[in-house]
Design an enzyme around this catalytic site. Structure first.
Site, mmCIF file in Angstrom:
data_model
loop_
_atom_site.group_PDB
_atom_site.id
_atom_site.type_symbol
_atom_site.label_atom_id
_atom_site.label_comp_id
_atom_site.label_asym_id
_atom_site.label_seq_id
_atom_site.Cartn_x
_atom_site.Cartn_y
_atom_site.Cartn_z
ATOM 1 N N ILE A 103 -23.876 28.371 11.528
ATOM 2 C CA ILE A 103 -24.861 29.238 12.254
ATOM 3 C C ILE A 103 -25.990 30.347 11.300
ATOM 4 O O ILE A 103 -24.982 30.641 9.889
ATOM 5 C CB ILE A 103 -23.747 30.081 13.528
ATOM 6 C CG1 ILE A 103 -24.535 30.828 14.499
ATOM 7 C CG2 ILE A 103 -22.864 30.678 12.769
ATOM 8 C CD1 ILE A 103 -23.931 31.011 15.937
ATOM 9 N N CYS A 104 -26.758 30.483 12.032
ATOM 10 C CA CYS A 104 -27.492 32.285 11.307
ATOM 11 C C CYS A 104 -28.326 31.817 10.003
ATOM 12 O O CYS A 104 -29.141 30.777 9.835
ATOM 13 C CB CYS A 104 -26.891 32.986 11.505
ATOM 14 S SG CYS A 104 -27.406 34.268 11.547
ATOM 15 N N ALA A 105 -27.634 32.048 8.901
ATOM 16 C CA ALA A 105 -28.139 31.972 6.988
ATOM 17 C C ALA A 105 -28.085 31.052 6.865
ATOM 18 O O ALA A 105 -27.788 30.479 6.099
ATOM 19 C CB ALA A 105 -27.877 33.462 6.408
ATOM 20 N N TYR A 124 -31.224 31.008 12.172
ATOM 21 C CA TYR A 124 -31.537 32.363 12.330
ATOM 22 C C TYR A 124 -33.032 32.150 11.331
ATOM 23 O O TYR A 124 -33.276 32.254 10.819
ATOM 24 C CB TYR A 124 -31.163 33.832 11.189
ATOM 25 C CG TYR A 124 -31.191 34.956 11.595
ATOM 26 C CD1 TYR A 124 -30.924 35.447 12.344
ATOM 27 C CD2 TYR A 124 -33.055 35.988 10.835
ATOM 28 C CE1 TYR A 124 -31.436 36.932 13.361
ATOM 29 C CE2 TYR A 124 -33.003 36.680 11.157
ATOM 30 C CZ TYR A 124 -32.427 37.662 12.394
ATOM 31 O OH TYR A 124 -32.790 39.006 13.376
ATOM 32 N N SER A 152 -27.064 27.136 14.866
ATOM 33 C CA SER A 152 -27.644 26.859 15.919
ATOM 34 C C SER A 152 -28.200 28.665 14.964
ATOM 35 O O SER A 152 -28.240 28.798 13.823
ATOM 36 C CB SER A 152 -26.344 27.756 16.314
ATOM 37 O OG SER A 152 -26.551 28.948 17.443
#
Length: 187
Positions: A103-105, A124, A152
């Site tokens: 998720i994200c980075a 992200y 995500s």
């Protein structure tokens, strides 16, 4: 036999993504092991919250897991991307056909280790440029699943991310039950 998850905790990890993923998976009845990237000592996240892992990553890799979860946070993602142990773990997970979730980075750590190249993913938004050449980048979904890869976008999508992993491991009915208990809607 119950399902299992390994959540890697690296210095600079995004606390919400880590905590929500770990909590939701445990609510779904999944056995979660929190592995400290650099040992079993307390880890300071991106917002200076200190979390104590269950064990070190070195200790945790003595068994297979149904999913390996990489929380985001730029510092944590960079550390996971530079870790040979994380690269080996992810390659083993991928070759065995087991789930990998980032998720994200954290999808940038996948890219650095050459994991799941060519698959669809998200991250992200600021990470897109680091991923678009190796993956089919998806801008318009909070959670993207392509085979055994679940990705995500960030802290605000953490519940949806964790519920998608729960759905894959514990079934749609269990994921719905967990979501309902937390007053969330999950499709």
């Amino acid at each position: 036999m119950g399902k299992s998850a390994l959540v890697i905790l690296a210095p600079g990890a995004e606390e919400m993504e880590f905590t929500i993923a770990t909590d939701v998976l445990r609510r779904a009845g999944i056995t979660v092991t929190v592995a400290g990237l650099n040992g079993s000592e307390p880890v300071k996240g991106s917002r200076d919250i200190i979390i104590v892992p269950d064990k070190s990553l070195d200790q945790a890799v003595d068994q297979p897991y149904d999913v390996v979860v990489l929380p985001g946070g730029l510092g944590g993602s960079n550390a996971m991307g530079e870790s040979k142990a994380v690269g080996e773990l992810l390659r083993t997970q991928e070759s065995a056909g087991r789930l990998i979730a980032a998720i994200c980075a954290a999808p940038t750590a996948l890219a650095k280790h050459g994991i799941a190249t060519g698959k669809s993913l998200t991250s992200y938004p600021a990470m897109k440029d680091q991923l678009a050449d190796k993956y089919s980048y998806v801008d318009d979904k909070n959670v993207v699943q392509d085979g055994n890869l679940i990705t995500s976008r960030g802290p605000g999508t953490s519940f949806e991310f964790a519920l998608k992993i729960s759905e894959q491991l514990a079934g749609a009915e269990k994921a719905q039950e967990v979501a309902k208990g937390m007053l969330l809607t999950f499709k």
